[in-house]
Design a protein around this motif. Structure first.
Motif, short mmCIF file in Angstrom:
data_model
loop_
_atom_site.label_atom_id
_atom_site.label_comp_id
_atom_site.label_asym_id
_atom_site.label_seq_id
_atom_site.Cartn_x
_atom_site.Cartn_y
_atom_site.Cartn_z
N ALA A 230 0.84 -1.21 0.00
CA ALA A 230 0.00 0.00 0.00
C ALA A 230 0.87 1.26 0.00
CB ALA A 230 -0.93 -0.01 1.21
N GLU A 231 1.99 1.21 0.72
CA GLU A 231 2.90 2.37 0.72
C GLU A 231 3.50 2.58 -0.67
OE1 GLU A 231 5.23 3.77 3.98
OE2 GLU A 231 4.73 1.95 5.10
N LEU B 169 3.03 6.10 -3.23
CA LEU B 169 4.14 6.91 -3.75
C LEU B 169 3.89 7.42 -5.16
CD1 LEU B 169 7.16 4.83 -2.41
CD2 LEU B 169 6.38 7.07 -1.60
N ARG B 170 2.88 6.87 -5.84
CA ARG B 170 2.49 7.32 -7.19
C ARG B 170 3.69 7.29 -8.14
NH1 ARG B 170 -1.05 12.49 -5.57
NH2 ARG B 170 -0.75 12.97 -7.75
N LEU B 171 4.34 6.16 -8.20
CA LEU B 171 5.59 6.02 -8.93
C LEU B 171 5.43 6.02 -10.44
CD1 LEU B 171 7.21 3.36 -6.60
CD2 LEU B 171 7.77 5.80 -6.75
N GLY C 154 9.24 3.22 7.99
CA GLY C 154 10.28 2.21 8.17
C GLY C 154 10.19 1.01 7.25
N ARG C 155 9.22 0.99 6.36
CA ARG C 155 9.10 -0.14 5.44
C ARG C 155 10.03 0.06 4.25
NH1 ARG C 155 3.95 0.50 7.40
NH2 ARG C 155 3.16 -1.36 8.44
N VAL C 156 10.69 -1.02 3.84
CA VAL C 156 11.59 -0.96 2.69
C VAL C 156 10.80 -1.38 1.45
CG1 VAL C 156 13.73 -1.82 1.67
CG2 VAL C 156 13.60 -1.44 4.14
N VAL C 157 10.76 -0.48 0.47
CA VAL C 157 9.96 -0.72 -0.74
C VAL C 157 10.80 -1.17 -1.91
CG1 VAL C 157 8.12 0.86 -0.02
CG2 VAL C 157 10.02 1.71 -1.42
N ALA D 220 19.66 7.28 -1.45
CA ALA D 220 18.41 6.53 -1.25
C ALA D 220 17.48 7.27 -0.29
CB ALA D 220 18.71 5.12 -0.74
N ASP D 221 18.05 7.80 0.79
CA ASP D 221 17.25 8.54 1.76
C ASP D 221 16.71 9.83 1.16
OD1 ASP D 221 17.87 6.50 3.54
OD2 ASP D 221 19.40 7.66 4.61
N ALA D 222 17.53 10.53 0.35
CA ALA D 222 17.10 11.76 -0.31
C ALA D 222 15.98 11.47 -1.30
CB ALA D 222 18.28 12.43 -1.00
N LEU D 223 16.10 10.38 -2.04
CA LEU D 223 15.05 9.99 -2.98
C LEU D 223 13.74 9.76 -2.24
CD1 LEU D 223 13.76 9.03 -5.62
CD2 LEU D 223 14.88 6.81 -5.25
N MET D 224 13.80 9.02 -1.16
CA MET D 224 12.56 8.73 -0.44
C MET D 224 11.96 9.99 0.17
SD MET D 224 11.88 5.72 -1.18
CE MET D 224 10.45 5.51 -0.13
#
Length: 167
Positions: free
Chosen positions: A13-14, A18-20, A124-127, A152-156
């Motif tokens: 669901a997460e 994110l509407r990727l 905290g979920r890894v997608v 990776a953190d900046a992207l999220m």
């Protein structure tokens, strides 16, 4: 192959939130894939989103051939899925001499080295994984992995920006 962590409904669901698949998001994902390749000094960079049955390359830099056309692989082939499962970075210096030696991406497509950092949501979920791939074995410096995780953190953070998600 069923994998409870990959198929967790809240995690999936997460990913949906994110509407990727939006056009503007694709540009963001491709930019981060290129930054990952540069940070790792590898020819291929990917933003891999790991679903229950497959991994989807939301962003790519240097991707060619059948993977460029399909933009993904079965989850059974996915090293990025192991990043999701472990909730940690993964470095494979020589895939041909590792537990991945029989993986079709190694035997057929020439993957020799891999480095991936988790794409972690605010909850905290890894997608998925921001990763780099090279056709030759290579060591990856700790500083490069720190930079990959920073990216990776900046992207999220960018993907979860409430201003981007409005509308």
């Amino acid at each position: 192959m069923s994998d409870a962590r990959l198929e967790e409904p809240a995690r999936l669901a997460e990913i949906a939130r994110l509407r990727l698949r939006e056009e503007t998001t694709a540009q963001i994902l491709d930019r981060y894939a290129a930054l990952a390749a540069a940070a790792l000094d590898m020819p291929l960079g990917l933003v891999s989103i790991v679903l229950g049955e497959a991994q989807w390359f939301g962003g790519a830099h240097g991707l060619e051939g059948w993977m460029a056309q399909t933009r993904g692989t079965p989850v059974e082939w996915s090293l990025c899925a192991d990043v999701v499962r472990s909730d940690d970075q993964l470095v494979v210096e020589d895939a041909r001499a590792s537990r991945y030696a029989e993986n079709p991406l190694v035997t057929r497509d020439g993957l020799a080295s891999y480095a991936g950092a988790p794409l972690r949501t605010r909850s905290g979920r890894v997608v998925g994984s921001l990763c780099g791939i090279a056709p030759d074995p290579r060591a990856v410096a700790q500083a490069a992995m720190q930079e990959l995780q920073r990216l990776a953190d900046a992207l999220m953070a960018e993907l979860q920006d409430p201003q981007r998600l409005i509308g």
